[in-house]
Design a protein around this motif. Structure first.
Motif, mmCIF file in Angstrom:
data_model
loop_
_atom_site.group_PDB
_atom_site.id
_atom_site.type_symbol
_atom_site.label_atom_id
_atom_site.label_comp_id
_atom_site.label_asym_id
_atom_site.label_seq_id
_atom_site.Cartn_x
_atom_site.Cartn_y
_atom_site.Cartn_z
ATOM 1 N N GLU A 169 -3.315 8.115 -5.530
ATOM 2 C CA GLU A 169 -2.675 7.818 -4.238
ATOM 3 C C GLU A 169 -3.421 6.695 -3.530
ATOM 4 N N GLY A 170 -2.853 6.264 -2.427
ATOM 5 C CA GLY A 170 -3.477 5.184 -1.649
ATOM 6 C C GLY A 170 -3.604 3.907 -2.446
ATOM 7 N N THR A 205 0.852 -1.200 0.000
ATOM 8 C CA THR A 205 0.000 0.000 0.000
ATOM 9 C C THR A 205 0.879 1.238 0.000
ATOM 10 N N SER A 206 0.338 2.343 -0.500
ATOM 11 C CA SER A 206 1.022 3.636 -0.347
ATOM 12 C C SER A 206 0.109 4.538 0.488
ATOM 13 N N THR A 250 -6.965 11.799 1.999
ATOM 14 C CA THR A 250 -8.243 12.088 2.651
ATOM 15 C C THR A 250 -9.380 12.086 1.623
ATOM 16 N N ARG A 303 -11.336 10.465 -0.975
ATOM 17 C CA ARG A 303 -11.477 9.084 -1.458
ATOM 18 C C ARG A 303 -12.753 8.918 -2.255
ATOM 19 N N GLY A 323 -6.697 2.413 -6.298
ATOM 20 C CA GLY A 323 -6.286 3.636 -5.610
ATOM 21 C C GLY A 323 -7.349 4.708 -5.722
ATOM 22 N N TYR A 324 -6.977 5.927 -5.348
ATOM 23 C CA TYR A 324 -7.920 7.051 -5.406
ATOM 24 C C TYR A 324 -7.317 8.180 -6.228
ATOM 25 N N ILE A 340 -2.533 6.737 2.175
ATOM 26 C CA ILE A 340 -3.964 6.854 1.797
ATOM 27 C C ILE A 340 -4.405 8.316 1.919
ATOM 28 N N SER A 388 2.881 6.105 -5.589
ATOM 29 C CA SER A 388 1.773 6.955 -6.046
ATOM 30 C C SER A 388 2.082 7.495 -7.453
ATOM 31 N N LEU A 395 -3.409 0.244 -3.419
ATOM 32 C CA LEU A 395 -3.299 -1.103 -2.842
ATOM 33 C C LEU A 395 -2.977 -2.054 -3.989
#
Lengths: 102, 101, 144
Positions: A71-72, A24-25, A29, A31, A96-97, A27, C29, A74
């Motif tokens: 980002e975030g 994971t990277s 805010t 989302r 991710g988001y 996470i 990322s 998985l």
């Protein structure tokens, strides 16, 4: 013969999954906009000569979020056994988001 | 007997200092030039008895301590094991760039 | 004769290609602009891995003597006691082979604007030996 077919089809339908790798990277805010990419390959009799099927996943994610950052993330890499020694599926996935760039 | 000894010697030479690299990861950089920082910690495991993995956090803490007022970018992490006689050593090595704002 | 050649050729192709096993893969990322406008780069470092059990099994094929085969297995068992621990792929004799990646990334991308890094740990498996590979792909954005 019928019972053999039944056993074989049960094997195919069951398909065991083994998780080989996960990461994971950070996470974010925000989302609200999830993005995902999958790279997979069917492997017959354990023959697999490269792992290039994961190489386009970054570009796939970037295209789903052209003006932001993903980002975030998985990542999962799993090996799905359809029939031992004969039929496998190698599956890499990334979820991710998409967040707005600062 | 001599044959056995020579074979043992040959294999011993081959088996000296054996390692296994489990993972190598690199992370993003945003373009700033910074100072290279490095942290390395290890854990000796005898007969497989290991109750914690704090050595990883120690390496992370060491890296942070070397860059108290900046961002750490481009972190490269290597996780490996040095194999041994009924024991082994797990190693974490982290390197990155400290970008002072 | 032609059939034999075909079989040999098929075997050679198989052995030369080797089977690829993916152990780990991670993604950092993603800055979409950097990925879509930047230049893709790939860094591959590799070290030779050895499987001593396979080496011993192969060596056993070259002898007819049961006694020698037994001795070879004994030696392999003794050596394996000195190589205990968790393994990913085959063991290597230099654990630092991947450490050059950090410098290689800087050479590939002097602007240091790097995003979308994928880190892959894989093995190219051949009989007895293997290539223990670390592969990094990423995108480099030109500096302003």
């Amino acid at each position: 013969m019928k019972s053999l077919l039944l056993i074989l089809s049960a094997f195919f339908l069951m398909s065991c999954t083994h998780l080989s790798s996960v990461s994971t990277s950070a996470i974010p805010t925000q989302r609200s906009k999830p993005v995902s990419a999958v790279g997979e390959r069917f492997m017959f009799m354990l023959f697999n000569f490269d792992n290039k099927y994961v190489d386009n996943m970054v570009m796939d994610l970037a295209r789903q979020c052209p003006k932001g950052r993903v980002e975030g993330i998985l990542t999962k890499y799993e090996v799905i056994t359809y029939f031992p020694l004969f039929a496998y599926n190698l599956k890499a996935s990334a979820d991710g988001y998409c967040v707005a760039k600062n | 007997m001599l044959k056995k000894l020579s074979l043992l010697f040959a294999f011993s030479v081959l088996s000296a200092c054996a390692h296994s690299v489990h993972l190598y990861q690199a992370t993003d950089q945003n373009g700033g030039s910074g100072q290279l920082i490095e942290a390395m910690t290890q854990q000796k495991v005898i007969l497989g008895f290991a109750q914690e993995t704090n050595y990883v956090n120690q390496a992370y803490d060491q890296l942070k301590q070397q860059c108290p007022k900046g961002r750490v970018e481009g972190i490269n992490t290597r996780y490996s094991t040095s194999l041994g006689f009924f024991s082994w050593t797990n190693k974490i090595r982290m390197r990155g760039y400290c970008i002072n704002s | 004769m032609k059939k034999n050649n075909l079989v040999l050729l098929s075997l050679a192709v198989l052995f030369l290609n080797g089977c690829a096993f993916l152990h780990q893969f991670q993604m950092s990322s993603i800055d979409s602009e950097a990925v879509m406008t930047g230049k893709k780069f790939e860094i591959i470092v590799s070290e030779t891995g050895v499987n001593l059990q396979e080496a011993a099994d192969t060596a056993k094929l070259f002898t007819q003597s049961q006694q020698t085969r037994k001795e070879m297995q004994q030696i392999n068992d003794i050596i394996s006691m000195f190589q205990m621990g968790p393994r990913t792929g085959n063991m290597v004799f230099n654990e630092k082979y991947a450490d050059s990646i950090m410098r290689a990334i800087q050479l590939e991308c002097p602007s240091r604007k790097i995003s979308g890094l994928t880190s892959i740990r894989e093995t190219a498996k051949y009989p007895v030996v293997s290539g223990e590979i670390v592969r990094i792909t990423g995108y480099c954005q030109k500096g302003s």
